[in-house]
Design a protein around this motif. Structure first.
Motif, PDB file in Angstrom:
ATOM      1  N   ASN A  17       0.916  -1.120  -0.122  1.00 28.60           N
ATOM      2  CA  ASN A  17      -0.040   0.060   0.042  1.00 28.60           C
ATOM      3  C   ASN A  17       0.923   1.214   0.019  1.00 28.60           C
ATOM      4  O   ASN A  17       0.515   2.216  -0.650  1.00 28.60           O
ATOM      5  CB  ASN A  17      -0.922   0.004   1.224  1.00 28.60           C
ATOM      6  CG  ASN A  17      -2.125  -1.119   1.203  1.00 28.60           C
ATOM      7  OD1 ASN A  17      -2.634  -1.586  -0.103  1.00 28.60           O
ATOM      8  ND2 ASN A  17      -2.562  -1.646   2.231  1.00 28.60           N
ATOM      9  N   ALA A  18       2.061   1.096   0.760  1.00 34.23           N
ATOM     10  CA  ALA A  18       2.789   2.464   0.880  1.00 34.23           C
ATOM     11  C   ALA A  18       3.593   2.553  -0.480  1.00 34.23           C
ATOM     12  O   ALA A  18       3.662   3.921  -0.856  1.00 34.23           O
ATOM     13  CB  ALA A  18       3.872   1.984   1.927  1.00 34.23           C
ATOM     14  N   LYS A  19       3.847   1.735  -1.120  1.00 24.95           N
ATOM     15  CA  LYS A  19       4.518   1.887  -2.657  1.00 24.95           C
ATOM     16  C   LYS A  19       3.447   2.694  -3.546  1.00 24.95           C
ATOM     17  O   LYS A  19       4.065   3.540  -4.488  1.00 24.95           O
ATOM     18  CB  LYS A  19       4.717   0.503  -3.467  1.00 24.95           C
ATOM     19  CG  LYS A  19       5.704  -0.410  -2.611  1.00 24.95           C
ATOM     20  CD  LYS A  19       6.078  -1.546  -3.358  1.00 24.95           C
ATOM     21  CE  LYS A  19       7.313  -2.437  -2.873  1.00 24.95           C
ATOM     22  NZ  LYS A  19       8.497  -1.556  -3.052  1.00 24.95           N
ATOM     23  N   VAL A  20       2.167   2.569  -3.194  1.00 27.30           N
ATOM     24  CA  VAL A  20       1.193   3.361  -3.841  1.00 27.30           C
ATOM     25  C   VAL A  20       1.051   4.737  -3.497  1.00 27.30           C
ATOM     26  O   VAL A  20       1.158   5.877  -3.952  1.00 27.30           O
ATOM     27  CB  VAL A  20      -0.090   2.637  -4.117  1.00 27.30           C
ATOM     28  CG1 VAL A  20      -1.028   3.443  -4.911  1.00 27.30           C
ATOM     29  CG2 VAL A  20       0.091   1.127  -4.870  1.00 27.30           C
ATOM     30  N   ASP A  21       0.505   4.780  -2.168  1.00 23.60           N
ATOM     31  CA  ASP A  21       0.099   5.940  -1.489  1.00 23.60           C
ATOM     32  C   ASP A  21       1.025   7.095  -0.976  1.00 23.60           C
ATOM     33  O   ASP A  21       1.096   7.992  -1.074  1.00 23.60           O
ATOM     34  CB  ASP A  21      -0.862   5.742  -0.095  1.00 23.60           C
ATOM     35  CG  ASP A  21      -2.151   5.087  -0.521  1.00 23.60           C
ATOM     36  OD1 ASP A  21      -2.808   5.359  -1.674  1.00 23.60           O
ATOM     37  OD2 ASP A  21      -2.565   4.056   0.173  1.00 23.60           O
ATOM     38  N   VAL A  22       2.440   6.416  -0.815  1.00 26.98           N
ATOM     39  CA  VAL A  22       3.541   7.212  -0.334  1.00 26.98           C
ATOM     40  C   VAL A  22       4.667   7.496  -1.621  1.00 26.98           C
ATOM     41  O   VAL A  22       4.881   8.467  -1.685  1.00 26.98           O
ATOM     42  CB  VAL A  22       4.063   6.546   1.023  1.00 26.98           C
ATOM     43  CG1 VAL A  22       5.420   7.458   1.273  1.00 26.98           C
ATOM     44  CG2 VAL A  22       3.385   6.137   1.921  1.00 26.98           C
ATOM     45  N   ASP A  23       4.846   6.133  -2.166  1.00 25.88           N
ATOM     46  CA  ASP A  23       6.100   6.405  -3.266  1.00 25.88           C
ATOM     47  C   ASP A  23       5.293   6.738  -4.667  1.00 25.88           C
ATOM     48  O   ASP A  23       5.864   6.896  -5.519  1.00 25.88           O
ATOM     49  CB  ASP A  23       6.742   4.897  -3.425  1.00 25.88           C
ATOM     50  CG  ASP A  23       7.240   4.636  -2.122  1.00 25.88           C
ATOM     51  OD1 ASP A  23       7.718   5.542  -1.442  1.00 25.88           O
ATOM     52  OD2 ASP A  23       7.541   3.645  -1.820  1.00 25.88           O
ATOM     53  N   GLY A  24       4.197   6.759  -4.767  1.00 25.95           N
ATOM     54  CA  GLY A  24       3.435   7.279  -5.845  1.00 25.95           C
ATOM     55  C   GLY A  24       3.554   6.232  -7.333  1.00 25.95           C
ATOM     56  O   GLY A  24       3.220   6.509  -8.373  1.00 25.95           O
ATOM     57  N   GLU A  25       3.616   4.801  -6.974  1.00 24.31           N
ATOM     58  CA  GLU A  25       3.613   3.813  -7.949  1.00 24.31           C
ATOM     59  C   GLU A  25       2.239   3.271  -8.526  1.00 24.31           C
ATOM     60  O   GLU A  25       1.502   3.566  -7.583  1.00 24.31           O
ATOM     61  CB  GLU A  25       4.555   2.493  -7.416  1.00 24.31           C
ATOM     62  CG  GLU A  25       5.785   2.708  -6.892  1.00 24.31           C
ATOM     63  CD  GLU A  25       6.626   1.657  -6.678  1.00 24.31           C
ATOM     64  OE1 GLU A  25       6.378   0.391  -7.164  1.00 24.31           O
ATOM     65  OE2 GLU A  25       7.727   1.615  -6.007  1.00 24.31           O
ATOM     66  N   ASP A  26       2.199   2.797  -9.418  1.00 25.90           N
ATOM     67  CA  ASP A  26       0.748   2.294  -9.914  1.00 25.90           C
ATOM     68  C   ASP A  26       0.445   0.862  -9.090  1.00 25.90           C
ATOM     69  O   ASP A  26       1.148  -0.064  -9.275  1.00 25.90           O
ATOM     70  CB  ASP A  26       1.223   2.124 -11.462  1.00 25.90           C
ATOM     71  CG  ASP A  26      -0.367   2.007 -11.945  1.00 25.90           C
ATOM     72  OD1 ASP A  26      -0.635   0.557 -12.109  1.00 25.90           O
ATOM     73  OD2 ASP A  26      -1.191   2.540 -12.329  1.00 25.90           O
ATOM     74  N   PRO A  27      -0.811   0.927  -8.836  1.00 28.90           N
ATOM     75  CA  PRO A  27      -1.294  -0.422  -8.231  1.00 28.90           C
ATOM     76  C   PRO A  27      -0.835  -1.564  -9.211  1.00 28.90           C
ATOM     77  O   PRO A  27      -0.531  -2.816  -8.624  1.00 28.90           O
ATOM     78  CB  PRO A  27      -2.682  -0.186  -7.956  1.00 28.90           C
ATOM     79  CG  PRO A  27      -3.076   1.099  -7.791  1.00 28.90           C
ATOM     80  CD  PRO A  27      -1.841   1.778  -8.809  1.00 28.90           C
ATOM     81  N   ALA A  28      -1.384  -1.681 -10.328  1.00 30.78           N
ATOM     82  CA  ALA A  28      -0.823  -2.685 -11.246  1.00 30.78           C
ATOM     83  C   ALA A  28       0.446  -3.164 -11.232  1.00 30.78           C
ATOM     84  O   ALA A  28       0.802  -4.200 -11.337  1.00 30.78           O
ATOM     85  CB  ALA A  28      -1.417  -2.293 -12.577  1.00 30.78           C
ATOM     86  N   ASP A  29       1.445  -2.238 -11.331  1.00 34.91           N
ATOM     87  CA  ASP A  29       2.739  -2.450 -11.397  1.00 34.91           C
ATOM     88  C   ASP A  29       3.246  -3.003 -10.047  1.00 34.91           C
ATOM     89  O   ASP A  29       4.043  -3.815 -10.024  1.00 34.91           O
ATOM     90  CB  ASP A  29       3.644  -1.075 -11.561  1.00 34.91           C
ATOM     91  CG  ASP A  29       3.421  -0.531 -12.875  1.00 34.91           C
ATOM     92  OD1 ASP A  29       2.929  -1.254 -13.829  1.00 34.91           O
ATOM     93  OD2 ASP A  29       3.787   0.890 -13.209  1.00 34.91           O
ATOM     94  N   VAL A  30       2.692  -2.290  -9.005  1.00 36.52           N
ATOM     95  CA  VAL A  30       3.099  -3.078  -7.683  1.00 36.52           C
ATOM     96  C   VAL A  30       2.529  -4.510  -7.700  1.00 36.52           C
ATOM     97  O   VAL A  30       3.270  -5.541  -7.018  1.00 36.52           O
ATOM     98  CB  VAL A  30       2.472  -2.145  -6.454  1.00 36.52           C
ATOM     99  CG1 VAL A  30       2.345  -2.886  -5.094  1.00 36.52           C
ATOM    100  CG2 VAL A  30       2.908  -0.791  -6.274  1.00 36.52           C
TER     101      VAL A  30
END
Length: 323
Positions: A298-311
Motif C-alpha cells: 500500500n505504501a508503494k502506491v500511497d507514499v511512493d506514487g507507484e501504480d497499483p498494477a505495477d506493484v
C-alpha cells in the motif's frame, strides 16, 4: 512537548497466530505478457475460461484486484477487468448478480454489512468460518483468508494523542464526556453510516459526538487531515501505508468493537464449481499476504506514487508466481 514523530502502534488481533496456522493448514491490460508464465502457468491451466475480476476503488483493493487478474491470466484464463468499482455495496451487488465472478472482500464487511449481523465474532478463524458458512446460501464462496487484517481503526497524530492524553478509544469516550469540543472526527463516507463504523462505535463505547464535530470526507483525505490536526481523530484502515509514513498513533480498540477484517477472495459458487483450480491458485498467495506485506504494498502506491498494477505485478514476479 516533543515534536518528533513516533511510529504509530498497531492494534493487536487476538488469535492472529491461530489464523496463520489455519491458513497454512488449508492449503495495457497486462494479459499477454504474463499468460502461461511462471509457477502458476506451470501448475494450472484455465485455458478457455473467461473470468471477470472486480475490486473496490481504494488502494489496497486496486492492488488485490490486479494480483487476482494477473494470477488468473498466468493460468491461461481470459480476464475481464472490472477493477475499481465504487463502494462496497456496488461490488457485492456485481458479484451476486453475476456481473463479476470474484473479488477480495473483508470478513467484517461480509458479516456485518452484507449478512446484516449486529456485531462481529472475535477471532479471525471463527469469524471466517461463520461468514463462509452463512454466505454459502447466497451462492458466494469465501476462500481461505489472508493473515492481513485491514480492520477499521481510530487514529490521531502523535502530537494530538500526547496533548489529549489518549491511547485507547475508551480514552476518547472519556474526552467526549469532559471536553466534547476537543473530540473532533474526520470520517469516510461508509464509516459514517456502517453499523461497524461510527454509529456502532458510539454505541459500544457509550459516547455521542456533536454533529458539528464530525466531518464527512473522502477516505483518502482523512490521513492528512488528522496528521495536520484539522481533526483530532480519524477513521482509518490499519494496513494503510500512510499510518507508518505519517507517524500516526492508532488507538487501542480496548473493547474489541471492530470485527476481524482479514481479506478473502470471494467467488461465485457456480464459477468455483466449474473452475476449482481457483482455490488452489489463491491459497499460497493469500497465505503470503500478512500485515507487513500489505502495509509495504500500500505504501508503494500511497507514499511512493507507484501504480497499483505495477506493484501487483512486481510482487507476483518477485515471489515466483508469474514470470
Amino acid at each position: 512537548m516533543s515534536n518528533t514523530k513516533k511510529r504509530g502502534r498497531w492494534p493487536v488481533l487476538a488469535g492472529a497466530l491461530a489464523l496463520v496456522m489455519f491458513v497454512a493448514s488449508c492449503g495495457s491490460d497486462g494479459n499477454d505478457d504474463v499468460a502461461g508464465s511462471g509457477s502458476i502457468g506451470e501448475k494450472f491451466d484455465l485455458g478457455g475460461a473467461t473470468v471477470t475480476v472486480g475490486s473496490k476503488e481504494f488502494t489496497e483493493q486496486l492492488i488485490l484486484g490486479n494480483l487476482t487478474k494477473l494470477a488468473l491470466t498466468a493460468a491461461g484464463a481470459k480476464v475481464e477487468d472490472q477493477i475499481g468499482l465504487q463502494g462496497s455495496t456496488t461490488v457485492r451487488g456485481a458479484l451476486t448478480s453475476g456481473e463479476i465472478d470474484l473479488y477480495w472482500e473483508y470478513l467484517g464487511t461480509g458479516w456485518v454489512t452484507y449478512l446484516q449481523k449486529e456485531k462481529g465474532i472475535p477471532g479471525a478463524k471463527a469469524q471466517f468460518e461463520a461468514v463462509r458458512d452463512a454466505d454459502a446460501a447466497n451462492g458466494v464462496a469465501w476462500l481461505d483468508p489472508a493473515p492481513f487484517n485491514n480492520t477499521y481503526a481510530i487514529a490521531a497524530s502523535n502530537e494530538t494523542a500526547e496533548r489529549l492524553g489518549v491511547a485507547s478509544i475508551s480514552d476518547v469516550a472519556a474526552l467526549v464526556a469532559r471536553n466534547p469540543a476537543e473530540a473532533t472526527f474526520c470520517v469516510g463516507g461508509e464509516f459514517s453510516t456502517r453499523p461497524d463504523g461510527l454509529p456502532g462505535l458510539e454505541k459500544a463505547y457509550g459516547f455521542k459526538l456533536a454533529p458539528g464535530n464530525v466531518s464527512n470526507v473522502q477516505d483518502a483525505l482523512v490521513f492528512n487531515q488528522v496528521d495536520k490536526g484539522d481533526c483530532a481523530f480519524g477513521s482509518i484502515t490499519s494496513t494503510d501505508g500512510r499510518v507508518s509514513s505519517l507517524g500516526l498513533t492508532v488507538l487501542t480498540d480496548d473493547k474489541q468493537f471492530f470485527p476481524p477484517f482479514n481479506g478473502s477472495v470471494n467467488v461465485r459458487a457456480e464459477v468455483l464449481a466449474k473452475h476449482p483450480e481457483i482455490k488452489e491458485i489463491f491459497a499460497p498467495i493469500a497465505a503470503a499476504l500478512d500485515d507487513a506485506t500489505m502495509v509495504e504494498l500500500n505504501a508503494k502506491v500511497d507514499v511512493d506514487g507507484e501504480d497499483p498494477a505495477d506493484v501487483a505485478k512486481s510482487w507476483l514476479t518477485e515471489n515466483g508466481y508469474i514470470g
